[in-house]
Design an enzyme around this catalytic site. Structure first.
Site, PDB file in Angstrom:
ATOM      1  N   ARG A  94      -5.603  -7.496 -11.274  1.00 18.07           N
ATOM      2  CA  ARG A  94      -5.299  -8.532 -11.455  1.00 18.07           C
ATOM      3  C   ARG A  94      -6.928  -7.996 -13.244  1.00 18.07           C
ATOM      4  O   ARG A  94      -7.547  -6.969 -12.396  1.00 18.07           O
ATOM      5  CB  ARG A  94      -5.924  -9.601 -11.006  1.00 18.07           C
ATOM      6  CG  ARG A  94      -6.499  -8.547  -9.654  1.00 18.07           C
ATOM      7  CD  ARG A  94      -7.874  -9.602  -8.510  1.00 18.07           C
ATOM      8  NE  ARG A  94      -7.401  -9.094  -7.653  1.00 18.07           N
ATOM      9  CZ  ARG A  94      -9.219  -8.532  -7.460  1.00 18.07           C
ATOM     10  NH1 ARG A  94      -9.607  -8.294  -8.123  1.00 18.07           N
ATOM     11  NH2 ARG A  94      -8.862  -8.171  -6.111  1.00 18.07           N
ATOM     12  N   ARG A 119     -23.531  -9.353  -8.108  1.00 19.27           N
ATOM     13  CA  ARG A 119     -23.384 -10.490  -7.287  1.00 19.27           C
ATOM     14  C   ARG A 119     -24.011 -11.472  -6.793  1.00 19.27           C
ATOM     15  O   ARG A 119     -24.750 -10.351  -5.644  1.00 19.27           O
ATOM     16  CB  ARG A 119     -22.293 -10.191  -6.957  1.00 19.27           C
ATOM     17  CG  ARG A 119     -21.011  -9.638  -7.265  1.00 19.27           C
ATOM     18  CD  ARG A 119     -20.191  -9.217  -6.217  1.00 19.27           C
ATOM     19  NE  ARG A 119     -18.488  -8.142  -6.986  1.00 19.27           N
ATOM     20  CZ  ARG A 119     -17.524  -8.232  -6.411  1.00 19.27           C
ATOM     21  NH1 ARG A 119     -16.814  -9.119  -5.947  1.00 19.27           N
ATOM     22  NH2 ARG A 119     -16.273  -7.517  -6.785  1.00 19.27           N
ATOM     23  N   GLY A 169      -9.106  -4.851   0.725  1.00 16.01           N
ATOM     24  CA  GLY A 169     -10.180  -5.194   0.457  1.00 16.01           C
ATOM     25  C   GLY A 169     -11.197  -4.949   1.861  1.00 16.01           C
ATOM     26  O   GLY A 169     -11.860  -5.724   2.189  1.00 16.01           O
ATOM     27  N   GLY A 170     -10.924  -3.906   2.599  1.00 13.00           N
ATOM     28  CA  GLY A 170     -10.886  -3.242   4.016  1.00 13.00           C
ATOM     29  C   GLY A 170     -10.912  -4.463   5.175  1.00 13.00           C
ATOM     30  O   GLY A 170     -11.129  -4.096   6.651  1.00 13.00           O
ATOM     31  N   GLU A 192      -7.941   1.495  -7.889  1.00 15.03           N
ATOM     32  CA  GLU A 192      -9.146   2.326  -6.911  1.00 15.03           C
ATOM     33  C   GLU A 192      -8.879   3.267  -6.936  1.00 15.03           C
ATOM     34  O   GLU A 192      -8.141   3.905  -5.890  1.00 15.03           O
ATOM     35  CB  GLU A 192      -9.411   0.939  -6.329  1.00 15.03           C
ATOM     36  CG  GLU A 192      -9.452  -0.317  -7.203  1.00 15.03           C
ATOM     37  CD  GLU A 192      -9.874  -1.973  -5.853  1.00 15.03           C
ATOM     38  OE1 GLU A 192     -11.353  -2.098  -5.636  1.00 15.03           O
ATOM     39  OE2 GLU A 192     -10.286  -1.609  -4.925  1.00 15.03           O
ATOM     40  N   LYS A 197       0.003  -1.220  -0.067  1.00 15.30           N
ATOM     41  CA  LYS A 197       0.246  -0.081   0.246  1.00 15.30           C
ATOM     42  C   LYS A 197       1.089   1.416  -0.170  1.00 15.30           C
ATOM     43  O   LYS A 197       1.073   2.269  -0.823  1.00 15.30           O
ATOM     44  CB  LYS A 197      -0.968   0.069   1.306  1.00 15.30           C
ATOM     45  CG  LYS A 197      -1.959  -1.541   0.822  1.00 15.30           C
ATOM     46  CD  LYS A 197      -2.892  -1.374   0.307  1.00 15.30           C
ATOM     47  CE  LYS A 197      -4.013  -2.495   0.043  1.00 15.30           C
ATOM     48  NZ  LYS A 197      -2.746  -3.256  -1.104  1.00 15.30           N
ATOM     49  N   ILE A 243     -12.347   9.546   4.558  1.00 20.10           N
ATOM     50  CA  ILE A 243     -13.437  10.265   3.966  1.00 20.10           C
ATOM     51  C   ILE A 243     -14.871  10.023   4.217  1.00 20.10           C
ATOM     52  O   ILE A 243     -14.962   8.656   4.377  1.00 20.10           O
ATOM     53  CB  ILE A 243     -13.493   9.793   2.885  1.00 20.10           C
ATOM     54  CG1 ILE A 243     -11.912  10.137   2.461  1.00 20.10           C
ATOM     55  CG2 ILE A 243     -14.301  11.130   1.618  1.00 20.10           C
ATOM     56  CD1 ILE A 243     -11.740  11.408   1.749  1.00 20.10           C
ATOM     57  N   ASN A 267      -5.492  -2.953  -8.596  1.00 20.55           N
ATOM     58  CA  ASN A 267      -5.286  -4.407  -8.217  1.00 20.55           C
ATOM     59  C   ASN A 267      -4.883  -5.271  -9.456  1.00 20.55           C
ATOM     60  O   ASN A 267      -5.472  -4.734 -10.963  1.00 20.55           O
ATOM     61  CB  ASN A 267      -7.118  -4.615  -8.410  1.00 20.55           C
ATOM     62  CG  ASN A 267      -7.650  -4.363  -7.133  1.00 20.55           C
ATOM     63  OD1 ASN A 267      -9.202  -3.664  -7.161  1.00 20.55           O
ATOM     64  ND2 ASN A 267      -7.134  -4.690  -5.623  1.00 20.55           N
ATOM     65  N   GLU A 280      -6.349   2.286  -4.520  1.00 19.49           N
ATOM     66  CA  GLU A 280      -4.753   1.438  -4.327  1.00 19.49           C
ATOM     67  C   GLU A 280      -4.625   0.357  -6.192  1.00 19.49           C
ATOM     68  O   GLU A 280      -6.301   1.068  -6.403  1.00 19.49           O
ATOM     69  CB  GLU A 280      -5.310  -0.521  -3.764  1.00 19.49           C
ATOM     70  CG  GLU A 280      -6.668  -0.350  -3.973  1.00 19.49           C
ATOM     71  CD  GLU A 280      -6.585  -1.502  -2.912  1.00 19.49           C
ATOM     72  OE1 GLU A 280      -5.659  -2.787  -2.584  1.00 19.49           O
ATOM     73  OE2 GLU A 280      -8.266  -2.276  -2.055  1.00 19.49           O
TER      74      GLU A 280
END
Lengths: 504, 172, 504, 172
Positions: free
Chosen positions: C294, C340, C166-167, C277, C118, C205, C292, C290
């Protein structure tokens, strides 16, 4: 014109489902009707409302005009969508809807009537300056007249029933002798089939391609051309696979083609969605064939490349609204193909099949649209058209669409009845098809049932499967002349023989 | 265990052995090995043969088994007990015309018969025409035989599975 | 670079199926691998070849590096596609592939490594002149330092594990007191979870939106921006519904956004498909989050509007070919959304569910793409992610896409296990969603489990169904204290009680 | 015929009559009429209520019946015999804590118990935490009762359906 809130879909199966989907998306109530054997049909399950309209035979339900209209009024529908087939091109029905205060989602009754008559349509095309196939200006009364026409335009000739269509009531004659022999027969058949024995004569085109123009016209007189569809691959004059764009077209041909289609539409004051069918000869010249005053089975390929929803456009037009895209139709993107998945046995002269869908797994993934009228456990009824599903793909170009279609067909699992998925796998993989070298004689020229016979590998896989089955089986059978009762993992092959060739 | 399989007209003796989910088949001196797994929904198997993935379904059709490959290609297969094979042999090789009853494959209209009582019908010969789903379709004999009297009147409607014509077996 | 003919897909389920489809369309052999409980998974059935790689737990199969690579070599694969999850962002695996002579279909190992950290990623973004969230320039060693940062940028603050994502490993603190209380805990958790207890501090934020940029980069250094995706609707920091374009973007923002994403990609010499992102604050300012490295779960929405096949692009890039569209990415058409479909119970805090797919009927029709990893009878295994299917729709604009999604969700039949289809029906129908008024706090602000409770009509339908069931049932039960044995159409309610809340 | 239905906490007496495929239900003095048709694939019905089309599936869940509406919304329903109702009444209204056995809903890791032996557990109270599919999930009591001894050790893996804790019924 008042907005449409409740639409009765005077149809069944796959197309009724497709129409219901657009209605749902537009917040319009979809009202299905169903015959007795259709109680469990998908269109009944997916519509907002559903009402019975009688027994299985079409004439007693889907073609029972009084019953359908009575139902529409009783359930307070304010419009009727005919889909295709049944009442779709019936001016009497369209008129009756109007008289009952129901909006008919389609062209005006008089347009349907006018274009339903091949000769009138032909004349209209001629007036609009659209090329037509050389032939008799009108019906030919006597064999003598027919001969005169033959002298003028030469053989081979096509004898065509004025009231025919969809390949019915047509006969090719290649010589004066054949003409004489065929004359009375053709007229007799026409009279018997259509209650109208008028026949006309025109030049027969060898190895023709079938290419059609999708048009949309709104009540302000705006007419749009939404690209062509090639539907040359046919069996028994029924389309099997359609695509857009046509591999036979270049931009110049397309422009002239679209212009011709729009001229005809304007000439007859066309309204709503329609299709102008042409045939294309081997030199790439197109000749007017007929106008289909309805949505086509193959309309999705046009939707795939334009992004339009043709049913939504029909709906808006019926409300008096203009075309969603005004004067500038969307520029088509990529290519699309549709394979008609039909309950029939290509290995047995495409004989229709009935049965239960024992197992099904539809293709999915990028660029694949499958509009099915069936589901697992569904019993295909015998009364209606044997179209089970429309498998449609989109690709960045024709080859991509073709490979994607092959991929999708490879994924298609459908068991319990005969169907033509394996046939389509053969077709789409065929080099002549891949080369875009098509004509309505494609099957005559390339297809033999043996071509669908399993290869050596398939044989081995089948052998393995049979072995596993034998292993699972364990029926007590006593072997006549054998050593009494023993546990045996298989049945006598002659047991359960139904005899004949049961395709159900 | 051993048995006979009739596939695409060929009769072959097959030896079968399984361990866990591995299937070993010996046929025509060749050895087929497959990893198999039963899937839900009918008699369906996933087969891995040298890694190649196949999905097959076995159903009992009108004539022995019907194996559907990769969801769309159906192959008729007959699985028989060795003893039956021997019996057949004992009864003498030539089988002549097997005899059968022609059934209506679906509800529809019997348009016409193509053969008359007493005619000798060979396998594959058309015996009747039936109209269904707005199409005319020929019904063909599978085993052949000597035609008996028509069982229904021409132009009359018939239901699925209704007998239309009997063919008596005729020795060669 | 040599062409790729055989690709091993080092993944499972829905994404492995999706990749296999593109390979099939490109005439490349697809090679699946499967763990023991995955023998009957759809990716095994649909791939050309399939090989076992061990027991259920991921570490013993899909995360067993040696086993996967050994298999790839043994079956003569010449490339590996990692999908997402598992080895997708693992530089060690990417490197091992290269060393084994296998093309890794994704970014270079060093890029994956660099962006996986990060802080390094943040630094790269900063160097590229991309806005980042105000915060500590690097990890903060002591509570004292953290306090100094707080004084500089003010509360609320976010404590973030350097190795998190991812949180995971994030905590918001709103006051000095909360900061003091949270400090040790956060570091401890970071150490435990990621083996790296470095933590940094940044401004939190409020009501952020999650918007990401899809990029593609080829080996010639060409970098393309393919539009944004908004993925604000989340639960437990997991995306639930994604869409493109973002309702929060105008053309100007999009241009700046795409430019920023491309600058980062160029700065790190990015290769293949990737996602940058960002979070968007309520004033519409975006900050780098960040990268990703992929394919994303939500990549199909980009495919729907661009017509591109991102997996095909990855494949071409891995072969050293340029982007299919050169320097001019296709202009996006319309709007797309993805829901999803997950095996979980939204009414019980989204608790994962396992079970057998007893009945399923997927949505179809115009503009609907459903990428499922399941089929009827399939037993959902407990070892893996609970994503069952991705329901994707296309519409001419956002509202059309939304209505179409609602229509498709309405058609979705999935029975035998808990899932979130009904939740999505609620979500997509919600006025705040319809208004495009989104944030990652959408569920906190709007969702309560009671909202999924059946309404009065549903109650009546359930009553009718129960009655029909009672009618069908006819069990012999003797009624204690009742008048002996009688035929009774229902069971005692206490019979068959399993107790507890069995969700299987 | 008559029976009792428990739906969303409400107990109602229902009278049922059917003719062919028409179903007539009387409940709370109201009359519900539906055209019903059984579909293949499980216990699934197509219902037409005033023309409105509904698809419902009935399955036997952990607690009585589970009715799934339109493919996605599941409603728990209990169908009971009138006599049982009377019995209940006879036994006295207040039911206290029903007692139950908490089962592992899926294979996973039992992270911890939230109650100790002897604790009085009320319906809806969390009793244990299980980790599965990379997530921690609380198991809650449905009927409540007095907690017994833990049946498995914390941090140990459990299989689906494995008993984790018994709750003894406790009269009100």
């Amino acid at each position: 014109m008042k907005p449409i809130r409740r639409v009765l879909i005077a149809n069944r199966g796959e197309i009724a489902v497709r129409i219901a989907r657009t209605l749902r998306e537009r917040d319009v109530t979809s009202i299905a009707v169903f015959s007795e054997p259709d109680r469990a049909s998908l269109h009944v399950l997916l519509a907002d409302e559903a009402y019975p309209i009688g027994p299985g035979p079409s004439r007693d339900s889907y073609l029972n005009l009084e019953r359908v209209l009575e139902t529409a009024k009783r359930v307070r529908a304010d419009a009727v969508h005919p889909g295709y087939g049944f009442f779709a091109e019936n001016p009497v029905f369209a008129k009756a809807c109007a008289e009952a205060g129901l909006a008919f989602i389609g062209p005006k009754p008089e347009t349907i009537a006018a274009l339903g008559d091949k000769l009138a349509a032909r004349a209209a095309a001629e007036r609009a300056g659209v090329p037509i196939i050389p032939g008799s200006p009108g019906p030919v009364a006597t064999l003598g007249e027919a001969r005169d026409v033959a002298k003028r335009i030469g053989f081979p000739l096509m004898l065509k029933a004025a009231a025919g269509g969809g390949g019915k009531g047509m006969r090719v004659v290649r010589s004066d002798a054949e003409l004489s022999a065929a004359w009375d027969v053709t007229r007799g058949e026409a009279g018997a089939a259509f209650g109208d024995d008028r026949v006309f004569v025109e030049r027969a085109i060898e190895r023709p391609r079938h290419v059609e123009a999708q048009i949309l016209a709104d009540s302000s007189g705006r007419v749009a051309f939404l690209g062509e569809r090639e539907c040359s691959v046919q069996r028994r004059h029924q389309k099997l696979l359609e695509e857009t764009p046509s591999p036979a077209f270049d931009a110049k041909t397309r422009a002239a083609f679209g212009d011709a289609a729009c001229r005809i539409a304007k000439a007859v004051g066309y309204l709503s969605a329609g299709t102008v069918e042409f045939i294309l000869d081997e030199e790439g010249r197109f000749y007017f064939l007929e106008v289909n005053t309805r949505l086509q089975v193959e309309h999705p390929v046009t939707e795939m490349v334009t992004g339009l929803d043709l049913v939504a456009e029909q709906l808006a037009i019926a409300e008096g609204a203009p075309l969603s895209f005004g004067d500038t139709p969307p520029v088509p993107r990529g290519a699309s193909m549709e394979a008609r998945i039909i309950a029939e046995d290509p290995a047995a002269n495409f004989m229709p099949s009935v049965g239960r869908v024992e197992r099904v797994r539809f293709p999915q993934g990028p660029g694949v649209r499958n509009d099915a009228g069936i589901y697992r456990g569904y019993q295909v009824p015998v009364f209606y058209d044997s179209l089970l599903s429309k498998l449609v793909v989109w690709g960045e170009d024709r080859e991509h669409a073709r490979r994607r279609m092959l991929r999708a067909l490879g994924e298609f699992v459908l068991e319990g009845l005969h169907h033509n998925v394996a046939f389509h796998r053969w077709l789409v993989a065929h080099e002549a098809f891949a080369a875009g070298n098509l004509s309505t004689r494609f099957l005559d020229e390339h297809f033999k049932p043996e071509m669908l016979a399993p290869d050596a590998t398939a044989g081995e896989i089948a052998l393995l499967a049979a072995a596993l089955h034998a292993r699972e089986q364990s029926l007590e059978v006593s072997l006549p002349g054998g050593n009494g009762v023993e546990r045996s993992p298989w049945r006598w092959s002659d047991r359960r023989r139904a005899g004949g060739r049961t395709r159900a | 265990m051993k048995f006979w399989v009739t596939l695409a007209g060929h009769d072959r003796e097959v030896t079968l052995r399984t361990e866990d989910e591995t299937l070993v088949l010996e046929v025509d001196g060749r050895r087929l090995v497959a990893d198999f797994h039963r899937l839900p929904d009918g008699e369906v198997y996933s087969l891995l043969v040298d890694g190649r993935s196949h999905e097959v379904r076995v159903a009992t059709g009108a004539d022995g088994l019907e194996v559907t490959l990769d969801g769309a290609t159906t192959v008729p297969v007959e699985v028989r007990h060795p003893l039956e094979k021997m019996l057949r042999a004992a009864q003498g090789g030539a089988r002549g015309l097997g005899g059968e009853t022609i059934l209506a494959p679906m509800p529809g209209l019997l348009v016409a018969y193509k053969v008359a009582a007493g005619d000798v019908v060979t396998p594959g010969q058309a015996v009747a025409v039936i109209e269904a789903m707005k199409m005319q379709n020929e019904l063909t004999a599978r085993h052949g035989g000597v035609a008996g009297e028509p069982l229904v009147a021409e132009r009359s409607s018939v239901s699925a599975g209704q007998p239309l014509l009997r063919l008596k077996a005729a020795p060669a």
